[in-house]
Design an enzyme around this catalytic site. Sequence first.
Site, mmCIF file in Angstrom:
data_model
loop_
_atom_site.group_PDB
_atom_site.id
_atom_site.type_symbol
_atom_site.label_atom_id
_atom_site.label_comp_id
_atom_site.label_asym_id
_atom_site.label_seq_id
_atom_site.Cartn_x
_atom_site.Cartn_y
_atom_site.Cartn_z
ATOM 1 N N LYS A 126 0.827 -1.199 0.000
ATOM 2 C CA LYS A 126 0.000 0.000 0.000
ATOM 3 C C LYS A 126 0.871 1.262 0.000
ATOM 4 O O LYS A 126 0.647 2.181 -0.781
ATOM 5 C CB LYS A 126 -0.946 -0.018 1.211
ATOM 6 C CG LYS A 126 -1.929 1.115 1.249
ATOM 7 C CD LYS A 126 -1.486 2.161 2.232
ATOM 8 C CE LYS A 126 -2.364 3.399 2.088
ATOM 9 N NZ LYS A 126 -1.930 4.432 3.028
ATOM 10 N N ASP A 144 -6.506 0.853 0.587
ATOM 11 C CA ASP A 144 -6.623 0.978 2.029
ATOM 12 C C ASP A 144 -8.025 0.545 2.441
ATOM 13 O O ASP A 144 -8.769 -0.015 1.642
ATOM 14 C CB ASP A 144 -6.333 2.411 2.467
ATOM 15 C CG ASP A 144 -7.486 3.334 2.121
ATOM 16 O OD1 ASP A 144 -8.128 3.099 1.087
ATOM 17 O OD2 ASP A 144 -7.767 4.261 2.885
#
Length: 215
Positions: A126, A144
């Site tokens: 991420k 996310d």
Amino acid sequence: MDSLEPVRRVEIIDRLRAAYPGSAKELCALKFESPFQLLIATILSAQCTDERVNAATPKLFQEFPTPQDMSLANREDLESLIYSTGFYKNKAKNIIDMTNVLVSEYGGRVPDTMEELSGLPGVGRKTANVVLSVAFSKPGLPVDTHVLRLSLRLGLTKEKDPVKVERDLMSWMPEAEAGGFSLRLILHGRQVCSARKPKCDQCVLEDLCPSSTLA
DNA sequence: ATCCCGAGGG
DNA sequence: CCCTCTGGAT
């Protein structure tokens, strides 16, 4: 798979761009002036609001302007500077270890590939996708909690693993759109499609969303 | 109580 | 796949 699904996807992308205009860099809520600062800010943003990260980073970057400075930081000093962002022991250790690798392996520069970035201590997929898409304007779709929730609600994926969601979305996402799309889903997730009580009556995607609570 | 732009280890 | 790490806002 519905033959109209590609049309719906494009419509979702277009409406989000109209609702949240701007480049990925402009949409990013984290304050930064370099790829290095964005990398640090993104590490600090784990389970923490952007506003609190932005409150902590000016002093942090003033004390330790470069990867070299940060790699030599006293652990307690660093911990106290990032304390309010939570997970401060893990984050401080990761930042010191990570900046040491930047100095020893990359000449004090932040690399710009997924392989190199995600190999850094404390940098997962991420965070790597944030740096790639926002700092380097490269294809990258950070997934996310918001991107995951909205992708499921919108029926863009059935996966619950962020890596699989990223692969699902990137299978049809125009590469140049990925970073901005992620940021827009995050903004939309915070302002409209919240986890608890989504405001479907205020949502520009309502008629495209299989999870709409409206008639 | 629950959520916030996660990652590493078991 | 699960757990742990953590403060602050709501």
